[in-house]
Design an enzyme around this catalytic site. Sequence first.
Site, mmCIF file in Angstrom:
data_model
loop_
_atom_site.group_PDB
_atom_site.id
_atom_site.type_symbol
_atom_site.label_atom_id
_atom_site.label_comp_id
_atom_site.label_asym_id
_atom_site.label_seq_id
_atom_site.Cartn_x
_atom_site.Cartn_y
_atom_site.Cartn_z
ATOM 1 N N GLU A 1 48.122 11.431 65.122
ATOM 2 C CA GLU A 1 46.782 12.077 66.046
ATOM 3 C C GLU A 1 46.493 13.210 66.468
ATOM 4 O O GLU A 1 47.252 14.089 67.244
ATOM 5 C CB GLU A 1 46.371 11.414 66.854
ATOM 6 C CG GLU A 1 44.863 11.679 67.466
ATOM 7 C CD GLU A 1 43.769 12.032 66.614
ATOM 8 O OE1 GLU A 1 43.274 12.592 67.021
ATOM 9 O OE2 GLU A 1 43.505 10.998 65.911
ATOM 10 N N ALA B 1 38.992 5.518 65.015
ATOM 11 C CA ALA B 1 38.176 3.950 64.615
ATOM 12 C C ALA B 1 38.899 3.224 63.482
ATOM 13 O O ALA B 1 39.652 2.222 63.287
ATOM 14 C CB ALA B 1 37.075 3.396 63.989
ATOM 15 N N ARG C 1 4.739 -8.293 52.537
ATOM 16 C CA ARG C 1 3.489 -8.580 52.004
ATOM 17 C C ARG C 1 2.603 -7.644 50.823
ATOM 18 O O ARG C 1 1.923 -7.998 50.151
ATOM 19 C CB ARG C 1 2.687 -8.902 53.091
ATOM 20 C CG ARG C 1 3.141 -9.957 53.334
ATOM 21 C CD ARG C 1 2.086 -10.849 54.064
ATOM 22 N NE ARG C 1 0.424 -11.302 53.663
ATOM 23 C CZ ARG C 1 0.251 -12.170 54.906
ATOM 24 N NH1 ARG C 1 -0.276 -11.634 56.086
ATOM 25 N NH2 ARG C 1 -1.563 -11.916 54.098
ATOM 26 N N CYS D 1 30.356 7.853 68.513
ATOM 27 C CA CYS D 1 29.103 7.622 68.425
ATOM 28 C C CYS D 1 28.755 7.656 69.700
ATOM 29 O O CYS D 1 27.444 8.077 70.141
ATOM 30 C CB CYS D 1 28.844 6.412 67.827
ATOM 31 S SG CYS D 1 29.365 5.791 66.134
ATOM 32 N N TYR E 1 9.899 -16.022 66.340
ATOM 33 C CA TYR E 1 8.261 -15.459 66.716
ATOM 34 C C TYR E 1 7.981 -16.449 68.871
ATOM 35 O O TYR E 1 8.065 -17.642 68.908
ATOM 36 C CB TYR E 1 7.294 -16.066 65.869
ATOM 37 C CG TYR E 1 6.023 -16.100 66.320
ATOM 38 C CD1 TYR E 1 5.279 -14.512 66.702
ATOM 39 C CD2 TYR E 1 4.993 -17.088 66.385
ATOM 40 C CE1 TYR E 1 4.179 -14.147 67.890
ATOM 41 C CE2 TYR E 1 4.032 -17.246 67.597
ATOM 42 C CZ TYR E 1 3.079 -15.883 68.220
ATOM 43 O OH TYR E 1 2.002 -15.271 69.098
ATOM 44 N N TRP F 1 2.555 -12.804 62.788
ATOM 45 C CA TRP F 1 3.435 -11.644 61.281
ATOM 46 C C TRP F 1 4.194 -10.210 61.887
ATOM 47 O O TRP F 1 3.778 -9.761 62.061
ATOM 48 C CB TRP F 1 2.424 -11.729 60.591
ATOM 49 C CG TRP F 1 1.662 -12.051 59.129
ATOM 50 C CD1 TRP F 1 0.913 -13.754 59.742
ATOM 51 C CD2 TRP F 1 2.590 -12.570 58.560
ATOM 52 N NE1 TRP F 1 0.561 -14.308 58.563
ATOM 53 C CE2 TRP F 1 1.896 -13.443 57.875
ATOM 54 C CE3 TRP F 1 3.526 -12.598 57.646
ATOM 55 C CZ2 TRP F 1 2.319 -14.704 56.956
ATOM 56 C CZ3 TRP F 1 3.411 -13.518 56.373
ATOM 57 C CH2 TRP F 1 2.640 -14.377 56.196
ATOM 58 N N ARG G 1 48.482 -7.001 63.989
ATOM 59 C CA ARG G 1 48.315 -8.444 64.268
ATOM 60 C C ARG G 1 49.109 -9.589 62.897
ATOM 61 O O ARG G 1 49.413 -10.552 63.175
ATOM 62 C CB ARG G 1 46.919 -9.182 64.448
ATOM 63 C CG ARG G 1 46.694 -8.385 65.195
ATOM 64 C CD ARG G 1 45.125 -9.151 65.167
ATOM 65 N NE ARG G 1 44.862 -7.739 66.391
ATOM 66 C CZ ARG G 1 43.712 -7.031 65.844
ATOM 67 N NH1 ARG G 1 43.382 -6.685 64.963
ATOM 68 N NH2 ARG G 1 42.896 -5.611 66.967
#
Length: 471
Positions: A50, A26, A461, A60, A445, A453, A37
């Site tokens: 490699e 990666a 909260r 992954c 929502y 909520w 680029r």
Amino acid sequence: MNMSGAKRGSERLSVPERLVVIGGDAAGMSAASQARRMKGPGELEIVAFERGHFASYSACGIPYWVGGDVAERDSLIARTPEEHRARGIDLRLRTEVTEIDVEGQRVRARDVDSGDESWTSYDKLVIATGARPIRPDMPGADAPGVHGVQTLDDGQALLDTLARTRGRRAVVVGAGYIGVEMAEALINRGYEVTVVNRGREPMATLDPDMGRLVHEAMEGLGITMVNDAEVTKILTGDDGRARAVVTDDAEYPADVVVLGIGVRPETALARAAGLPLGAHGGLLTDLAMRVRGHENIWAGGDCVEVLDLVSGQERHIALGTHANKHGQVIGTNAGGGYATFPGVVGTAVSKVCDLEIARTGLREKDARRAGLQFESVTIESTSRAGYYPGASPMTVKMLAERRTGRLLGVQIVGREGAGKRVDIAAVALTARMTVDQMTALDLGYAPPFSPVWDPVLVAARKASKAVQQPT
């Protein structure tokens, strides 16, 4: 004299700079691709080494390939070697770099198959050597039938073992992300799975009270969980292959053993070259991903340490998301541009079948280690409005700094729709929001998606009230 002709002649004779990349996954190939680029082959020659058979793949995704969710190995490959070479990147597979000569600006590489060695000079160097699975120092750890799962080659080797093995008993050593995901993969393959974990609960990236929820879910799948157990050796049979995993208290028969203990930065080359390493063994870089003290050397991916934006400390976090971002930054800078990687908040998400597990920021022990005073709260909610079909339970734990109310961390365990809610907290952590500020977030929502909520806001909260209480 025709000066313009002389100038064109000197341009034809100019030699492009050479960028050498160590590591073809990666970070390394993202860096190579981005540098290409930025500059064409006439301006920048790119050579990438490699040691494995594959490059530019999703590590992954290996547990899901092993488990059969992903049918084909090549589905995990983002770009083939031929595609890289067609873009002017000289990618050399099965070639392992064995030495970095910093003073001479060159690397020694060995052909894995023939053993031939040669030196390659560089003007700019990228170190993207990744991480290696931790193999415990114990008898039998290197026996046939014992597998780490870090690279595509590792995944193929494990599948080859599963195809040859007659028995159906598997032991996974360790219960971190890889251990948990591999346990699920082996269950999907029809194996009887035991997970041996030296921690109090699986998923040490969570606090133990949240890890307990994962433990219960794993046992519900038929996985045998053995916690607070230290593996002392792996027994082998007459054929030399692994046949059992031994702890201080018991012996667990095994036809295959998977090591899911974790990984360490693969920095032996960097250490030998005298490059700076951190407390966790990873390379240390500046914000531009340049190795500290070295203008023409960059490093990224699982071999580096990164700044934790919440604690202010260096951490080693092996994730493909970070590696790809590092590669983009490195390639931009190596190609003559400018980019930075500011740090991370430690966001990760995983699953055990339909149980989603997510975390970001600090655990309780991380906050204590950083010297922070904090409050932690836990709430139970649902993924959707309680009356809407398919609503499932969700547990959210939130840490906030005492007095200031700054969000410090969030952990979420639940079913469908739970895991990606952690992204709300990841953004809040990056923005250094307080839990009180979070309660006013304007989140989407509708009953099929959330209670009125959202569970994250319910936790905010509760945390906001907790931090305001006198101590």
